[in-house]
Design an enzyme around this catalytic site. Structure first.
Site, PDB file in Angstrom:
ATOM      1  N   CYS A 140      16.894   6.479  28.729  1.00 21.30           N
ATOM      2  CA  CYS A 140      17.625   6.778  29.966  1.00 21.30           C
ATOM      3  C   CYS A 140      17.374   8.230  30.386  1.00 21.30           C
ATOM      4  CB  CYS A 140      19.109   6.444  29.827  1.00 21.30           C
ATOM      5  SG  CYS A 140      19.962   6.344  31.430  1.00 21.30           S
ATOM      6  N   GLU A 166      19.754   1.345  22.528  1.00 19.69           N
ATOM      7  CA  GLU A 166      20.584   1.781  21.397  1.00 19.69           C
ATOM      8  C   GLU A 166      22.014   1.281  21.466  1.00 19.69           C
ATOM      9  OE1 GLU A 166      21.629   4.986  24.453  1.00 19.69           O
ATOM     10  OE2 GLU A 166      20.054   3.520  24.084  1.00 19.69           O
ATOM     11  N   HIS A 194      19.019   1.308  27.911  1.00 17.98           N
ATOM     12  CA  HIS A 194      19.655   1.785  26.683  1.00 17.98           C
ATOM     13  C   HIS A 194      19.501   0.759  25.555  1.00 17.98           C
ATOM     14  CE1 HIS A 194      21.808   5.372  28.129  1.00 17.98           C
ATOM     15  NE2 HIS A 194      21.972   4.715  29.276  1.00 17.98           N
TER      16      HIS A 194
END
Length: 238
Positions: A93, A173, A171
């Protein structure tokens, strides 16, 4: 070096308390990585980028084009030193946007935000699958000169490869725990966009197992094809 032998000394650049590395932490543990995490928004990092085998830059509520934010210029300098030293960068990001900027792309406010679990159009599904991937951003960017655009949406680029580095808009993660932090810390952003925070939490919990699998696949392929693979291919070419 074979991907199986890669045990990267890794530097994680975190920009706020609410934006931890999430699933990246578990993946790095599987690589037997030595990990240093720096809150670059709080301190000037006393690190030498060339001492690392991988740099991971996480998300941020701030814009990668806003040089009034002190840590943005700190990170620009660190990225330039890393790239000059052929150190792979994985940008998530904000991190992906800053990687694009440092390499000559343009980062700017998007005409449309993207928040939620959204599919991407991928040109290389073996590297970046169609998702859905989690998005929460208001800015976008142009791919830097010479980069390979891997995925995009109508709003903008979603993934690009340059050398041994990978920039992402989404994202990978994110976990249910991270999502709980985000809806607690940034509810004003959701309200402004008419997004239901409870719906985000529920969907993130529902997708947690699948998200872990797709993230692991992405990170494994980043390791095999880009971070390690590009260097191996260069060495073979001699």
């Amino acid at each position: 070096m074979s991907p199986a032998a890669w045990k990267p000394r890794s530097l994680i650049l975190q920009h706020e308390a609410a934006t931890p590395p999430g699933l990246v932490t578990g993946w790095l543990a599987e690589q037997s990585a030595q990990v240093d995490t720096v809150r670059i928004d709080e301190v000037e990092p006393e690190v030498e980028p060339r001492d690392y085998d991988l740099i991971v830059s996480l998300g941020s509520e701030f814009a990668a084009f806003d040089d009034s934010i002190p840590f943005v210029q700190r990170e620009v300098r660190l990225f330039r030193e890393a790239l000059d030293g052929d150190v792979p960068i994985l940008g998530l990001c904000f991190g992906g946007q800053l990687l694009a900027r440092v390499l000559g792309g343009r980062v700017f406010r998007s005409r449309q935000s993207e928040i939620g679990w959204l599919p991407v159009r991928t040109r290389d599904p073996e590297l970046v699958s169609a998702g859905p991937w989690f998005q929460w951003h208001f800015d976008t960017f142009t791919p830097p000169p010479g980069a390979t655009l891997v995925a995009e949406t109508d709003v903008g680029p979603q993934a690009f490869v340059t050398g041994r580095s990978l920039g992402l808009q989404f994202h990978p993660e994110v976990t249910p725990e991270i999502m709980a932090q985000w809806v607690g810390v940034y509810p004003h952003e959701l309200a402004a966009e008419g997004v239901d925070p409870q719906g985000l939490l529920e969907e993130t919990r529902r997708r947690a197992a699948e998200s872990r699998r797709t993230t692991w696949g992405l990170l494994d392929r980043f390791r095999d094809r880009i971070a390690v693979g590009q260097r191996r291919d260069r060495e073979r070419a001699g």
